[in-house]
Write an enzyme that holds these catalytic residues in place. Structure first.
Site, short mmCIF file in Angstrom:
data_model
loop_
_atom_site.label_atom_id
_atom_site.label_comp_id
_atom_site.label_asym_id
_atom_site.label_seq_id
_atom_site.Cartn_x
_atom_site.Cartn_y
_atom_site.Cartn_z
CG HIS A 45 6.36 53.12 -47.56
ND1 HIS A 45 6.25 54.42 -47.12
CD2 HIS A 45 6.08 52.35 -46.48
CE1 HIS A 45 5.94 54.43 -45.84
NE2 HIS A 45 5.82 53.19 -45.42
CG ASP B 169 8.80 57.09 -56.78
OD1 ASP B 169 8.77 56.37 -55.76
OD2 ASP B 169 9.58 58.06 -56.90
P1 ADP Z 1 12.08 57.39 -51.90
O1 ADP Z 1 11.28 56.99 -50.71
O2 ADP Z 1 12.07 56.36 -52.99
O3 ADP Z 1 13.46 57.81 -51.58
P2 ADP Z 1 10.48 59.88 -52.02
O4 ADP Z 1 10.52 60.96 -53.03
O5 ADP Z 1 9.12 59.41 -51.66
O6 ADP Z 1 11.39 58.69 -52.57
O7 ADP Z 1 11.16 60.37 -50.69
C1 ADP Z 1 12.46 60.86 -50.66
C2 ADP Z 1 12.67 61.66 -49.38
O8 ADP Z 1 14.05 61.79 -49.18
C3 ADP Z 1 12.06 63.05 -49.48
O9 ADP Z 1 11.54 63.44 -48.22
C4 ADP Z 1 13.27 63.92 -49.87
O10 ADP Z 1 13.21 65.23 -49.37
C5 ADP Z 1 14.42 63.17 -49.23
N1 ADP Z 1 15.62 63.32 -50.07
C6 ADP Z 1 15.78 62.93 -51.35
N2 ADP Z 1 16.99 63.28 -51.81
C7 ADP Z 1 17.62 63.91 -50.80
C8 ADP Z 1 18.90 64.52 -50.65
N3 ADP Z 1 19.80 64.56 -51.63
N4 ADP Z 1 19.19 65.08 -49.46
C9 ADP Z 1 18.29 65.04 -48.45
N5 ADP Z 1 17.07 64.48 -48.52
C10 ADP Z 1 16.73 63.93 -49.69
O1 F6P Z 2 10.28 54.65 -49.56
C1 F6P Z 2 10.81 53.52 -50.19
C2 F6P Z 2 12.09 53.09 -49.53
O2 F6P Z 2 12.55 51.96 -50.15
C3 F6P Z 2 12.01 52.78 -48.06
O3 F6P Z 2 11.57 51.50 -47.73
C4 F6P Z 2 13.39 53.02 -47.68
O4 F6P Z 2 13.60 53.22 -46.33
C5 F6P Z 2 13.76 54.25 -48.51
O5 F6P Z 2 13.11 54.05 -49.71
C6 F6P Z 2 15.24 54.50 -48.67
O6 F6P Z 2 15.93 53.32 -48.98
P1 F6P Z 2 16.98 52.65 -47.96
O7 F6P Z 2 16.29 52.41 -46.67
O8 F6P Z 2 17.37 51.41 -48.69
O9 F6P Z 2 18.08 53.64 -47.82
#
Ligand code: ADP
Ligand code: F6P
Length: 461
Positions: A156, A364
């Site tokens: 991912h 990202d």
């Molecule tokens: P990552 O996987 O690195 O966290 P992404 O942007 O691909 O980054 O995915 C983040 C997910 O987590 C999204 O679906 C987003 O809506 C959710 N998310 C991010 N910040 C918050 C928050 N403060 N509260 C709830 N959901 C969140």
């Molecule tokens: O989408 C990338 C990622 O690192 C996932 O592997 C992971 O589940 C998510 O972000 C959130 O991080 P964590 O599982 O460490 O809370």
């Protein structure tokens, strides 16, 4: 009957769904809801003596099987190797990488433990789909236990080229394990290129004319499968949330100002500091925006025991405080910073109120927030997405204003352009963005990965 077994470190259990932010959990859950299957992974808990068998529960057509870690394992494997070694390395941040043999050993042991549990659970014909950097040793461990099932692995997060990846002492073990898959998937062509480069120039393998990759004596397939979102779900959540109390409170507090929003896990890969500074830059160079915009940064606590994440939290507080100290007026602050998780529906409503979605990671894999922001907009009055060129999403979302997050001036200019953008241009750009989201939604992602997996077969090279 063929069963799908999804394996990931993080599992979105029904009980704590609203409390976990992260793209993997959101993406895998929606994919499994469609196909049904088993989701195996960590429970999210530590315990002094983890149960020898996974805890199993069923809900909505999905069987969840989870295991606990001890506090020591959690620290060495998750805080240590996963998030102080692999995470910074795979996000091109060599300077932040910490490495210890003890953490590496814990990673190897946990991956082997996952394999032991899975080997006891898997039936011939089951398809196994492993997710992300926490489990890169798992394909190899499963083969060592004699499993001949189809195995797919999806990364991912980004994969840097061999010049960076090979700084990892265990690079050969990790890549050797991935070579045991039938299919390895990445978010973008550039991650795929890095994998091919490793195969060709580092492992001494080769690329075959039919597209297969040969490395470490195995032949496998690899491809780019950019993850999408459930567009219809986000659209309706955002529309439904319009009348919700919290969303109305936000809209009311913004009043006639324009809202700029950032939503992330609190992570240094997300570029939150650069983004707050860019808002400061805008207010310094174009003071007419004072009291006319509000920037809301929502940052969900993440990996809170890791030193670099603790430091970042303090840095963000300092940075927001500095910008507010310099620009705030008696009845207005430019930056509102909320260090918490919000329910998905509320987030959807917040996105819809925001005139600008400011999504500017330094690096990202994909960034689902960018896609969610677009899907949540009002078709007749959509906001503008300002997106980092270093998010995987930038390859698809051509209708966004694409910026370099390391260039504060360029970001401030893009913000200005977004805030002044006429309605017709906003609508044109939004239609283009929605087209891209709909062409490649979450269902397309999981279907195309699984279809390719079902027709790929590894072999000895
Ligand atoms: P990552 O996987 O690195 O966290 P992404 O942007 O691909 O980054 O995915 C983040 C997910 O987590 C999204 O679906 C987003 O809506 C959710 N998310 C991010 N910040 C918050 C928050 N403060 N509260 C709830 N959901 C969140
Ligand atoms: O989408 C990338 C990622 O690192 C996932 O592997 C992971 O589940 C998510 O972000 C959130 O991080 P964590 O599982 O460490 O809370």
């Amino acid at each position: 009957m063929t069963r799908l077994i999804v394996v990931s470190n993080r599992v979105a259990l029904p009980r704590d769904r609203s409390a976990r932010a992260g793209g993997l959990a959101v993406g895998v859950l929606s994919a499994l809801k469609r196909s049904g299957g088993i989701w195996f992974g960590w429970s999210g808990e530590t315990s002094e003596s983890p149960a020898p068998q996974p805890k199993v529960m069923k809900s909505g057509g999905i069987t969840y099987a989870t295991i606990d870690f001890t506090a020591e394992e959690f620290d060495a494997y998750y805080n240590g190797y996963c998030n102080s070694t692999l995470w910074p390395l795979l996000h091109y941040r060599l300077g932040l990488v910490e490495h210890s043999r003890q953490h590496q050993d814990a990673y190897m042991r946990i991956n082997a433990r996952f394999a032991d549990h899975l080997a006891a659970m898997v039936r011939p014909g089951d398809v196994i789909w492993i997710h992300d950097y926490q489990l890169m040793m798992l394909p190899g461990e499963l083969r060592l236990r004699g499993l001949r099932n189809r195995i797919g692995f999806f990364l991912h997060i980004p994969l840097p080229g061999p010049e960076i990846f090979c700084a990892l002492p265990a690079h050969k073990q990790l890549m050797g394990s991935l070579a045991e898959c039938d299919l390895v998937g990445f978010q973008t062509e550039s991650d795929l290129r890095a994998f091919r480069d490793y195969a060709q120039y580092e492992s001494g393998g080769s690329l075959r004319p039919d597209g297969a990759i040969e490395m470490f004596g195995r032949r496998l397939r690899a491809g780019a499968f950019p993850i999408g979102i459930d567009v219809e779900e986000m659209k309706s959540l955002a529309a439904e949330a319009e009348g919700d109390e919290e969303v109305r409170r936000l809209a009311h507090s913004i009043s006639s100002r324009q809202l700029v929003i950032g939503v992330d896990r609190l992570d240094y890969s997300k570029g939150i500091l650069n983004r707050i500074d860019a808002v400061g830059e805008l207010l310094t160079t174009r003071p007419d925006y004072r009291n006319r915009i509000t920037f809301v940064q929502i940052a969900a606590p993440s990996r809170i025991d890791v030193a670099r994440y603790k430091k970042l939290r303090r840095e963000i507080e300092g940075c927001a405080g500095r910008v507010n100290g310099k620009h705030a007026e008696i009845d207005w602050v430019p930056v509102r910073y909320l260090n918490r998780v919000f329910p998905r529906r509320q987030l959807a409503g917040f996105y819809r109120v925001a005139r600008v979605g400011l999504v500017t990671p330094l690096r990202d894999g994909m960034n689902l927030v960018a896609k969610e922001y677009v899907a949540a907009q009002k078709p007749n009055d959509p906001g503008v997405l300002v997106l980092s060129r270093f998010a995987g999403a930038a390859r698809e979302l051509k209708g966004a204003l694409i910026v370099n997050p390391f260039d504060q001036v360029e970001m401030a200019e893009a913000l200005d352009q977004a805030l002044r953008m006429p309605l017709t241009e906003r609508q044109d750009r939004w239609r283009k963005l929605m087209g891209a989201l709909q062409r490649n939604d979450l269902a397309t992602w999981s279907d195309s990965f699984l279809d390719t997996l079902n027709t790929s077969e590894r072999a000895a090279a």
